[in-house]
Design a protein around this motif. Structure first.
Motif, PDB file in Angstrom:
ATOM      1  N   LEU A   7       0.812  -1.221   0.000  1.00  0.00           N
ATOM      2  CA  LEU A   7       0.000   0.000   0.000  1.00  0.00           C
ATOM      3  C   LEU A   7       0.841   1.265   0.000  1.00  0.00           C
ATOM      4  CD1 LEU A   7      -2.732  -1.054   2.570  1.00  0.00           C
ATOM      5  CD2 LEU A   7      -2.973  -0.878   0.084  1.00  0.00           C
ATOM      6  N   VAL A  11      -0.591   5.889   1.843  1.00  0.00           N
ATOM      7  CA  VAL A  11      -1.928   5.283   1.833  1.00  0.00           C
ATOM      8  C   VAL A  11      -2.281   4.766   3.223  1.00  0.00           C
ATOM      9  CG1 VAL A  11      -3.310   3.369   0.923  1.00  0.00           C
ATOM     10  CG2 VAL A  11      -1.912   4.741  -0.624  1.00  0.00           C
ATOM     11  N   CYS A  12      -1.338   4.148   3.901  1.00  0.00           N
ATOM     12  CA  CYS A  12      -1.579   3.657   5.264  1.00  0.00           C
ATOM     13  C   CYS A  12      -1.872   4.817   6.209  1.00  0.00           C
ATOM     14  CB  CYS A  12      -0.386   2.848   5.757  1.00  0.00           C
ATOM     15  SG  CYS A  12      -0.147   1.310   4.853  1.00  0.00           S
ATOM     16  N   MET A  58      -2.253  13.103  -2.808  1.00  0.00           N
ATOM     17  CA  MET A  58      -3.302  12.124  -2.515  1.00  0.00           C
ATOM     18  C   MET A  58      -4.459  12.768  -1.757  1.00  0.00           C
ATOM     19  SD  MET A  58      -1.341   8.580  -1.927  1.00  0.00           S
ATOM     20  CE  MET A  58      -2.820   7.664  -2.257  1.00  0.00           C
ATOM     21  N   GLU A  62      -8.315  12.743  -2.876  1.00  0.00           N
ATOM     22  CA  GLU A  62      -9.404  12.400  -1.949  1.00  0.00           C
ATOM     23  C   GLU A  62     -10.493  13.459  -1.989  1.00  0.00           C
ATOM     24  OE1 GLU A  62      -8.142  12.014   2.086  1.00  0.00           O
ATOM     25  OE2 GLU A  62      -8.034   9.848   1.965  1.00  0.00           O
TER      26      GLU A  62
END
Length: 87
Positions: A7, A11-12, A58, A62
């Motif tokens: 991931l 992302v984590c 990211m 989102e």
């Protein structure tokens, strides 16, 4: 550990945030340190800057996905369907 590597640290980190827990950047550094098998305190400023840049990108993605999810939900609600708003 394989799942973390697959991931990626950003992302984590975002998954923790999405779960409703307010993580600090130290968590991002710690995840990256775990993935790279090095102490998070030894991450270079260049690597940290790269992670922050990826996090920023990211986060923007989102926000865009959330906008479209809310727009779709609103459209579906008008037509008598239901759904969940994004966070």
């Amino acid at each position: 550990m394989d799942e973390l590597r697959r991931l990626g640290s950003v992302v984590c980190f975002l998954a923790v945030r999405k779960a409703g827990r307010p993580p600090t950047l130290n968590l991002l550094w710690a995840i990256e340190g775990a993935i790279t098998d090095m102490p998070w305190t030894t991450l270079s400023q260049v690597r940290k800057a790269s992670l922050l840049s990826e996090l920023h990108r990211m986060t923007q993605v989102e926000a865009i996905e959330c906008f479209f999810e809310v727009t779709l939900f609103t459209t579906m609600k008008v037509r008598g369907r239901s759904g969940d708003y994004c966070e």
